[in-house]
Write a protein that holds these residues in place. Structure first.
Motif, short mmCIF file in Angstrom:
data_model
loop_
_atom_site.label_atom_id
_atom_site.label_comp_id
_atom_site.label_asym_id
_atom_site.label_seq_id
_atom_site.Cartn_x
_atom_site.Cartn_y
_atom_site.Cartn_z
N PHE A 1 0.86 -1.18 0.00
CA PHE A 1 0.00 0.00 0.00
C PHE A 1 0.89 1.23 0.00
CE2 PHE A 1 -2.63 3.26 2.08
CZ PHE A 1 -3.78 3.17 1.30
N PHE A 2 0.48 2.28 -0.71
CA PHE A 2 1.23 3.53 -0.75
C PHE A 2 0.54 4.59 0.10
CE2 PHE A 2 3.30 1.68 -4.38
CZ PHE A 2 4.52 2.33 -4.49
N LEU A 3 1.32 5.24 0.95
CA LEU A 3 0.90 6.44 1.66
C LEU A 3 1.70 7.62 1.12
CD1 LEU A 3 0.52 5.71 5.48
CD2 LEU A 3 -1.26 6.52 3.93
N ILE A 4 1.01 8.66 0.70
CA ILE A 4 1.69 9.86 0.23
C ILE A 4 1.34 10.99 1.18
CG2 ILE A 4 2.09 11.40 -1.71
CD1 ILE A 4 0.21 8.20 -2.38
N SER A 5 2.35 11.60 1.79
CA SER A 5 2.15 12.60 2.83
C SER A 5 2.49 13.98 2.30
CB SER A 5 3.02 12.27 4.04
OG SER A 5 2.96 13.31 5.00
N GLY A 6 1.48 14.86 2.24
CA GLY A 6 1.73 16.21 1.77
C GLY A 6 0.55 17.13 2.02
N ASP A 7 0.84 18.40 2.24
CA ASP A 7 -0.20 19.41 2.32
C ASP A 7 -0.30 20.13 0.99
OD1 ASP A 7 -0.82 18.81 4.99
OD2 ASP A 7 0.77 20.13 5.74
N LEU A 8 -1.12 21.15 0.93
CA LEU A 8 -1.32 21.90 -0.31
C LEU A 8 -0.67 23.28 -0.18
CD1 LEU A 8 -4.99 20.75 -1.05
CD2 LEU A 8 -2.88 19.91 -2.10
N ALA A 9 -1.45 24.35 -0.29
CA ALA A 9 -0.89 25.70 -0.36
C ALA A 9 -0.41 26.21 0.99
CB ALA A 9 -1.94 26.66 -0.93
N HIS A 10 0.65 27.01 0.95
CA HIS A 10 1.18 27.71 2.12
C HIS A 10 1.25 29.19 1.74
CE1 HIS A 10 2.39 23.57 2.70
NE2 HIS A 10 2.72 23.82 3.95
N ILE A 11 0.36 29.99 2.30
CA ILE A 11 0.22 31.37 1.85
C ILE A 11 0.20 32.35 3.02
CG2 ILE A 11 -0.96 30.80 -0.30
CD1 ILE A 11 -3.63 31.44 1.14
N GLY A 12 0.45 33.62 2.70
CA GLY A 12 0.39 34.67 3.70
C GLY A 12 1.77 35.13 4.14
N LYS A 13 1.79 36.04 5.10
CA LYS A 13 3.03 36.70 5.49
C LYS A 13 4.04 35.75 6.13
CE LYS A 13 0.95 41.28 5.79
NZ LYS A 13 0.74 42.51 6.61
N LYS A 14 3.56 34.72 6.80
CA LYS A 14 4.45 33.73 7.41
C LYS A 14 5.30 33.03 6.36
CE LYS A 14 3.96 29.41 10.10
NZ LYS A 14 2.96 28.55 10.77
N PHE A 15 4.78 32.94 5.13
CA PHE A 15 5.47 32.21 4.07
C PHE A 15 6.06 33.12 2.99
CE2 PHE A 15 2.09 29.44 5.78
CZ PHE A 15 2.89 28.44 6.31
N GLY A 16 6.12 34.41 3.28
CA GLY A 16 6.80 35.32 2.37
C GLY A 16 5.92 36.15 1.47
N ASP A 17 4.61 35.98 1.52
CA ASP A 17 3.71 36.81 0.72
C ASP A 17 3.59 38.20 1.34
OD1 ASP A 17 3.00 34.89 -1.25
OD2 ASP A 17 1.62 33.95 0.17
N THR A 18 3.42 39.20 0.50
CA THR A 18 3.26 40.56 1.01
C THR A 18 1.84 40.82 1.49
OG1 THR A 18 2.82 41.34 -1.24
CG2 THR A 18 5.10 41.47 -0.46
N GLU A 19 0.89 40.06 0.95
CA GLU A 19 -0.52 40.24 1.32
C GLU A 19 -0.93 39.24 2.40
OE1 GLU A 19 -3.09 41.82 -2.33
OE2 GLU A 19 -2.28 39.81 -2.67
N PRO A 20 -1.90 39.60 3.23
CA PRO A 20 -2.46 38.63 4.18
C PRO A 20 -3.09 37.46 3.43
CG PRO A 20 -3.17 40.86 4.70
CD PRO A 20 -2.51 40.93 3.36
N ALA A 21 -3.09 36.30 4.06
CA ALA A 21 -3.59 35.10 3.40
C ALA A 21 -5.04 35.24 2.94
CB ALA A 21 -3.47 33.90 4.35
N ARG A 22 -5.85 35.93 3.73
CA ARG A 22 -7.28 36.02 3.42
C ARG A 22 -7.54 36.63 2.04
NH1 ARG A 22 -11.51 35.49 6.73
NH2 ARG A 22 -11.12 34.53 8.74
N LYS A 23 -6.66 37.51 1.59
CA LYS A 23 -6.84 38.12 0.28
C LYS A 23 -6.55 37.14 -0.86
CE LYS A 23 -6.07 42.96 1.49
NZ LYS A 23 -5.37 44.21 1.13
N LEU A 24 -5.95 36.03 -0.53
CA LEU A 24 -5.57 35.04 -1.55
C LEU A 24 -6.48 33.82 -1.56
CD1 LEU A 24 -1.71 35.13 -0.88
CD2 LEU A 24 -2.92 36.34 -2.69
N PHE A 25 -7.43 33.76 -0.65
CA PHE A 25 -8.21 32.54 -0.47
C PHE A 25 -8.89 32.06 -1.75
CE2 PHE A 25 -9.08 32.59 4.42
CZ PHE A 25 -7.73 32.33 4.61
N GLU A 26 -9.57 32.93 -2.46
CA GLU A 26 -10.34 32.50 -3.62
C GLU A 26 -9.44 31.93 -4.71
OE1 GLU A 26 -13.57 32.02 -3.75
OE2 GLU A 26 -13.49 32.65 -1.65
N GLU A 27 -8.35 32.62 -5.01
CA GLU A 27 -7.46 32.12 -6.07
C GLU A 27 -6.76 30.83 -5.65
OE1 GLU A 27 -3.46 34.57 -6.14
OE2 GLU A 27 -5.14 35.96 -5.83
#
Length: 418
Positions: A312-338
């Protein structure tokens, strides 16, 4: 532990404060402190200094000596007192010094020589006490949908998050409940490597990092499949696989999957634990050296396991990492829809088993949302392209206080044998 000596000079430049430490201001009983968090585990645990220490720490730029600092600190602090304080900081591994470097290398070598990987997430993300942990997971799974364990096709793989269970438990329950009653003999784990980049020389041209250690979790020790691991290592020069496993030492991406396996499964099984480094070169050159390594490694996995019903295969991973903690200039909430639109496209390609569509999506803007699950999942899709996937969860953790967010989801894969 280290045979090297602490910094001891009034004329040589004082080593700077380590760049990889997180220094957190805290208040306790009316006093202010600086708490030092070391994700790599080298510094003394639960170490804090009085807030006034910032005055000295801000001066430690790697260029100034004790002689240079004396005028800044006034006549009340002698050179010998300042040197003693610098030695104190060095002893607790806060400085990027010769003493620290030797200590760190000894820690890594001792881990590589060990037979067992000790859980680093226990007691942090979930209870370390077995009874408390069982009660914690019993409560989490008490309302799990029993029908989600019934499948009309053989289940061969699961892509699931490695987000902290304290914020992602709902997604974990949906994902792991779906494999509660399967009984494979072997689990090949392809997981995100968050720490391989800290050792660039060791892992240059080595995107796949395997460990032959047994993993000691609170609910039991899970053994590695040494025979299979040795088979995979035979062609390591072509596949970019390495057994130098220090990248596993503080990694959580495999442990958080084993947490749920150790709770849900009571049959005998062994694991093949592999963390996957970033695929930066692949985004520019699909047929370059890294691309050839990925192709060779996925073919090797396919050769050994594609038709093996006991694997059996287990693949471990998350998806997007957004917002100021991760280097974006905008708050994460402004990026939610895209981001949600992007995640949907990513999960659609995962469901379809289309590594070409997934790579094209990631390449389009050079991984704009930092999808950490891409390298392990892409490797799996190249290994088992004939499987069909079903998206069974999607969530987004909004860390409002840091204006950041992480999205995560899970996909269950089936073999169409009907």
């Amino acid at each position: 532990m280290s045979s090297n000596t602490l910094f001891d000079s009034t004329t040589k430049p004082i080593p700077p404060v380590r760049w990889d430490l997180e220094i957190i201001p805290v208040q306790e009983n009316g006093s202010s402190y600086l708490y030092f968090y070391d994700s790599r585990g080298y510094a003394t645990q639960n170490f804090a200094l009085d807030q006034q220490a910032a005055r000295v720490l801000n001066l430690l730029d790697g260029h100034k000596s004790i002689e240079d600092l004396s005028p800044y600190l006034g006549k009340e602090v002698s050179k010998n007192q300042l040197l003693d304080y610098i030695k104190f900081l060095d002893k607790h591994r806060l400085l990027h010094s010769s003493y620290f470097k030797e200590y760190a290398e000894q820690v890594e070598q001792e881990y590589e020589a060990a037979d067992v990987h000790e859980a680093v997430t226990a007691g942090l993300s979930y209870p370390a006490d077995p009874d408390e942990l069982t009660e914690y997971l019993d409560e989490a799974f008490q309302d799990a949908d029993p029908s989600s364990t019934k499948h009309s096709h053989p289940v061969r793989a699961l892509y699931a998050p490695h987000i902290d269970p304290r914020v992602g438990m709902e997604s974990y329950v949906k994902a792991f409940q779906s494999i509660r009653h399967i009984k494979p003999e072997r689990v090949v784990i392809l997981a995100t490597s968050h720490y391989a980049g800290m050792y660039p020389k060791k892992y240059q041209n080595k995107p796949f990092i395997i460990s032959d250690k047994d993993f000691r979790m609170p609910l039991g020790t899970i053994k590695s499949d040494e025979k299979t691991i040795q088979k995979l290592l035979k062609n390591a020069d072509k596949t970019g696989l390495t057994k130098d496993d220090r990248a596993h030492r503080i990694e959580h991406s495999i442990e958080l999957h084993l947490l749920f396996l150790s709770y849900l499964w009571d049959h005998d099984y062994k694991i093949v634990p592999i963390v996957v480094n970033g695929f930066d070169e692949l985004l520019y050159m699909q047929d370059g050296h890294q691309g050839k390594q990925i192709e060779a490694f996925s073919k090797q996995l396919s050769k050994h396991f594609a038709d093996d019903k006991d694997t059996f295969f287990l693949i471990s991973g998350d998806l997007a990492h957004i917002g100021k903690k991760f280097g974006d200039t905008e708050p994460a909430r402004k990026l939610f829809e895209e981001v949600k639109q992007f995640d949907k496209q990513f999960l659609d390609s995962a469901e379809q088993g289309s590594q070409e569509k997934m790579l094209g999506l990631i390449k389009e803007k050079l991984d704009p949302y930092r999808i950490c699950g891409f390298p392990p999942l892409y490797t799996f899709l190249k290994t088992m392209p004939e499987l069909k996937g079903k998206n069974i969860s999607y969530h987004l953790w909004d860390e409002q206080e840091r204006e950041s967010a992480v999205s995560f989801g899970s996909v269950l894969y089936f073999k169409d044998e009907l």
